[in-house]
Structure formats: C-alpha cells, structure tokens
Write a protein that holds these residues in place. Structure first.
Motif, PDB file in Angstrom:
ATOM      1  N   VAL A  82       0.825  -1.211   0.000  1.00 33.91           N
ATOM      2  CA  VAL A  82       0.000   0.000   0.000  1.00 33.91           C
ATOM      3  C   VAL A  82       0.859   1.261   0.000  1.00 33.91           C
ATOM      4  O   VAL A  82       0.344   2.378  -0.034  1.00 33.91           O
ATOM      5  N   GLY A  83       2.178   1.069   0.057  1.00 34.10           N
ATOM      6  CA  GLY A  83       3.101   2.193   0.012  1.00 34.10           C
ATOM      7  C   GLY A  83       4.405   1.780  -0.637  1.00 34.10           C
ATOM      8  O   GLY A  83       4.769   0.602  -0.627  1.00 34.10           O
ATOM      9  N   ALA A  84       5.118   2.755  -1.211  1.00 32.77           N
ATOM     10  CA  ALA A  84       6.395   2.460  -1.862  1.00 32.77           C
ATOM     11  C   ALA A  84       7.334   3.649  -1.733  1.00 32.77           C
ATOM     12  O   ALA A  84       6.912   4.806  -1.756  1.00 32.77           O
ATOM     13  N   MET A  85       8.621   3.327  -1.583  1.00 38.23           N
ATOM     14  CA  MET A  85       9.666   4.345  -1.560  1.00 38.23           C
ATOM     15  C   MET A  85      10.616   4.051  -2.714  1.00 38.23           C
ATOM     16  O   MET A  85      11.229   2.989  -2.770  1.00 38.23           O
ATOM     17  N   VAL A  86      10.694   4.983  -3.654  1.00 44.86           N
ATOM     18  CA  VAL A  86      11.575   4.841  -4.810  1.00 44.86           C
ATOM     19  C   VAL A  86      12.858   5.598  -4.485  1.00 44.86           C
ATOM     20  O   VAL A  86      12.861   6.820  -4.388  1.00 44.86           O
ATOM     21  N   VAL A  87      13.954   4.855  -4.309  1.00 45.26           N
ATOM     22  CA  VAL A  87      15.191   5.432  -3.787  1.00 45.26           C
ATOM     23  C   VAL A  87      16.258   5.558  -4.878  1.00 45.26           C
ATOM     24  O   VAL A  87      16.443   4.643  -5.685  1.00 45.26           O
ATOM     25  N   TYR A  88      16.967   6.694  -4.883  1.00 41.43           N
ATOM     26  CA  TYR A  88      18.116   6.874  -5.756  1.00 41.43           C
ATOM     27  C   TYR A  88      19.244   7.517  -4.956  1.00 41.43           C
ATOM     28  O   TYR A  88      19.047   8.006  -3.837  1.00 41.43           O
ATOM     29  N   ASP A  89      20.439   7.496  -5.514  1.00 42.25           N
ATOM     30  CA  ASP A  89      21.635   8.058  -4.889  1.00 42.25           C
ATOM     31  C   ASP A  89      21.883   9.430  -5.509  1.00 42.25           C
ATOM     32  O   ASP A  89      22.083   9.523  -6.726  1.00 42.25           O
ATOM     33  N   ILE A  90      21.911  10.480  -4.707  1.00 44.72           N
ATOM     34  CA  ILE A  90      22.060  11.844  -5.256  1.00 44.72           C
ATOM     35  C   ILE A  90      23.415  12.059  -5.920  1.00 44.72           C
ATOM     36  O   ILE A  90      23.598  13.034  -6.658  1.00 44.72           O
ATOM     37  N   THR A  91      24.370  11.151  -5.689  1.00 50.76           N
ATOM     38  CA  THR A  91      25.701  11.279  -6.298  1.00 50.76           C
ATOM     39  C   THR A  91      25.831  10.487  -7.592  1.00 50.76           C
ATOM     40  O   THR A  91      26.865  10.569  -8.262  1.00 50.76           O
ATOM     41  N   LYS A  92      24.798   9.709  -7.929  1.00 47.04           N
ATOM     42  CA  LYS A  92      24.856   8.876  -9.131  1.00 47.04           C
ATOM     43  C   LYS A  92      23.635   9.159 -10.012  1.00 47.04           C
ATOM     44  O   LYS A  92      22.553   8.604  -9.788  1.00 47.04           O
ATOM     45  N   PRO A  93      23.787  10.005 -11.013  1.00 48.92           N
ATOM     46  CA  PRO A  93      22.647  10.412 -11.845  1.00 48.92           C
ATOM     47  C   PRO A  93      21.939   9.255 -12.533  1.00 48.92           C
ATOM     48  O   PRO A  93      20.730   9.324 -12.768  1.00 48.92           O
ATOM     49  N   GLN A  94      22.663   8.179 -12.842  1.00 49.82           N
ATOM     50  CA  GLN A  94      22.010   7.054 -13.514  1.00 49.82           C
ATOM     51  C   GLN A  94      20.964   6.399 -12.614  1.00 49.82           C
ATOM     52  O   GLN A  94      19.948   5.889 -13.102  1.00 49.82           O
ATOM     53  N   THR A  95      21.189   6.426 -11.302  1.00 50.80           N
ATOM     54  CA  THR A  95      20.199   5.842 -10.389  1.00 50.80           C
ATOM     55  C   THR A  95      18.943   6.694 -10.354  1.00 50.80           C
ATOM     56  O   THR A  95      17.845   6.174 -10.132  1.00 50.80           O
ATOM     57  N   PHE A  96      19.109   7.997 -10.561  1.00 46.07           N
ATOM     58  CA  PHE A  96      17.947   8.894 -10.647  1.00 46.07           C
ATOM     59  C   PHE A  96      17.203   8.665 -11.959  1.00 46.07           C
ATOM     60  O   PHE A  96      15.968   8.598 -11.990  1.00 46.07           O
ATOM     61  N   GLU A  97      17.949   8.523 -13.047  1.00 44.02           N
ATOM     62  CA  GLU A  97      17.337   8.271 -14.351  1.00 44.02           C
ATOM     63  C   GLU A  97      16.553   6.964 -14.351  1.00 44.02           C
ATOM     64  O   GLU A  97      15.502   6.852 -14.993  1.00 44.02           O
ATOM     65  N   HIS A  98      17.057   5.967 -13.628  1.00 47.72           N
ATOM     66  CA  HIS A  98      16.399   4.659 -13.586  1.00 47.72           C
ATOM     67  C   HIS A  98      15.125   4.655 -12.754  1.00 47.72           C
ATOM     68  O   HIS A  98      14.357   3.685 -12.813  1.00 47.72           O
ATOM     69  N   THR A  99      14.864   5.715 -11.988  1.00 47.12           N
ATOM     70  CA  THR A  99      13.620   5.749 -11.200  1.00 47.12           C
ATOM     71  C   THR A  99      12.394   5.722 -12.107  1.00 47.12           C
ATOM     72  O   THR A  99      11.333   5.248 -11.692  1.00 47.12           O
ATOM     73  N   VAL A 100      12.542   6.201 -13.317  1.00 45.59           N
ATOM     74  CA  VAL A 100      11.426   6.154 -14.274  1.00 45.59           C
ATOM     75  C   VAL A 100      11.002   4.712 -14.498  1.00 45.59           C
ATOM     76  O   VAL A 100       9.816   4.373 -14.477  1.00 45.59           O
ATOM     77  N   ARG A 101      12.006   3.843 -14.694  1.00 48.40           N
ATOM     78  CA  ARG A 101      11.732   2.416 -14.913  1.00 48.40           C
ATOM     79  C   ARG A 101      11.107   1.781 -13.682  1.00 48.40           C
ATOM     80  O   ARG A 101      10.171   0.980 -13.785  1.00 48.40           O
ATOM     81  N   TRP A 102      11.626   2.118 -12.504  1.00 48.91           N
ATOM     82  CA  TRP A 102      11.092   1.543 -11.267  1.00 48.91           C
ATOM     83  C   TRP A 102       9.640   1.968 -11.039  1.00 48.91           C
ATOM     84  O   TRP A 102       8.806   1.172 -10.597  1.00 48.91           O
ATOM     85  N   ILE A 103       9.344   3.230 -11.343  1.00 47.84           N
ATOM     86  CA  ILE A 103       7.976   3.724 -11.160  1.00 47.84           C
ATOM     87  C   ILE A 103       7.028   3.035 -12.141  1.00 47.84           C
ATOM     88  O   ILE A 103       5.893   2.687 -11.792  1.00 47.84           O
ATOM     89  N   GLU A 104       7.489   2.822 -13.365  1.00 44.74           N
ATOM     90  CA  GLU A 104       6.669   2.111 -14.352  1.00 44.74           C
ATOM     91  C   GLU A 104       6.365   0.696 -13.876  1.00 44.74           C
ATOM     92  O   GLU A 104       5.233   0.219 -13.996  1.00 44.74           O
ATOM     93  N   GLU A 105       7.386   0.011 -13.339  1.00 46.23           N
ATOM     94  CA  GLU A 105       7.193  -1.342 -12.844  1.00 46.23           C
ATOM     95  C   GLU A 105       6.226  -1.356 -11.661  1.00 46.23           C
ATOM     96  O   GLU A 105       5.363  -2.226 -11.549  1.00 46.23           O
TER      97      GLU A 105
END
Length: 216
Positions: A82-105
């Motif tokens: 019923v809840g989700a935390m989508v986490v990325y590393d502020i020092t690694k831009p690719q992990t931020f870019e990949h949040t799009v994929r995680w949110i889609e999933e």
C-alpha cells in the motif's frame, strides 16, 4: 508482545542496487547503520510498530535487491503493498534516471492507490551531488509523488520519509472506509426508507457524521 495492532501496512523499497535501501530500512527499523552492509540478495523485510492518530500501525517494510538478476523476485513482491519508496543516490545520476523504470514497474504491478515517495539518499555527500534538488522536485511533481532527501548515515529525514508514506496510507485507508460506510448507509436507506421523529425534533435520516480519523 501482546500489543494490539489496528492496521498492518506493507511498504516496499525499490531502486537500483547500492543506493542505500537496506541502510534506510535498518535506520528506520532498528536505528542502525553499518558501513560494511552487503548487497541484499532476493527479498527481506523488517517491521516497526508506531502510532498514528491514536491508532497502532505495524509497518512491514520490504527490501529487495536492485540487481537485474533478481527482478523476477521483485516483480512478485508488490502484491499487497500500500506504500512504496523509490530510492536513488544523489551522487549517481544514472540511479535517478532509472527511477522512471522503477515507477513504471510499480504502477504495472501495484495497486493504483499506492502511496509513493521519491527518496534522494546520501544527502550527507553534498560535495559529490550530481542530481539537483530542483530537478528531483520537478520530476516528483510531474509524477504526482512526494519527495524528500535523506541520509541513512546521519539519520537525516529517514523518519520523516517513512512517516510521510505511512500517514498517506492511513489517510487513504480512512477515506476508503468512510466512503464504504456512506455507500452502505445509502443502500440501507434506499431499501428501508426514511424515518423522521417529529416529536423530538431530531433528524434520523441516517446521514453519517463526518469522521475525523484522518486528521493529523
């Protein structure tokens, strides 16, 4: 041990490997942090009981490996969340870019009313920042997500991140419960008709009173 629990809320942590999901969970559940933390293999979860609006909430937080080879495992564990935390590393831009994929999933497998927060972790590494707060906020707003930056190392905003999600889950639950009671009462009134006691001057139409269960 015999504490009464009013609700159990399942929250999932998703994001690339090594963004700090397990450290966030350890900090929230046990107030621990380990520099020697190993990558999560498969799925594990921790629980913590807390109070929201005088209700006892048991948060069941699920952590999953971010590596591609474990994606078959992670795709199944969204069930009941019923809840989700989508986490990325502020020092690694690719992990931020990949949040799009995680949110889609997430949207593919989870309930449409799931509460979601975007978490920029490792805010203590400010000199190595590669993703700006403004960029992350703009993205979160465009996706309709909450947003916060955290540091599991320094315990910055970790509690706030989890509480934001849990309070939103609780608020959504209250709204659903209230809507269900209104529908039930409306159906009863349609079948039974409306009775008015004119002797007491009180309206007995069955109109439900407003619930304050979601006030914070």
């Amino acid at each position: 041990m015999n504490q009464r629990v009013d609700y159990v809320f399942k929250v999932v942590l998703i994001g690339d490997s090594a963004v700090g999901k397990s450290q966030l969970l350890a900090r929230f559940a046990r107030n621990e942090f380990s520099l020697d933390s190993k990558a999560t293999i498969g799925v594990e979860f921790q629980t913590r009981t807390l109070t929201i609006d005088q209700k006892t909430i048991k948060a069941q937080i699920w952590d999953t490996a971010g590596q591609e080879r474990y994606r078959a495992v992670t795709s199944a564990y969204y069930r009941g969340a019923v809840g989700a935390m989508v986490v990325y590393d502020i020092t690694k831009p690719q992990t931020f870019e990949h949040t799009v994929r995680w949110i889609e999933e997430l949207r593919e497998h989870a309930d449409k009313n799931i509460a979601v927060i975007l978490v920029g972790n490792k805010s203590d590494l400010v000199t190595q920042r590669a993703v700006s707060i403004e960029e992350a906020k703009e993205f979160a707003e465009s996706e309709g997500l909450f947003y916060i930056e955290t540091s599991a190392l320094e315990s910055t905003n970790v509690e706030n991140a989890f509480l934001t999600v849990l309070k939103e889950i609780y608020k959504t639950h209250c709204k659903k419960a209230l809507a269900g009671r209104e529908d039930e009462l409306e159906g009863t009134n349609l079948l039974a008709g409306t009775n008015i006691d004119i002797s007491s001057g009180q309206d007995h139409t069955g109109t439900p009173s407003k619930s304050n269960c979601c006030s914070f």
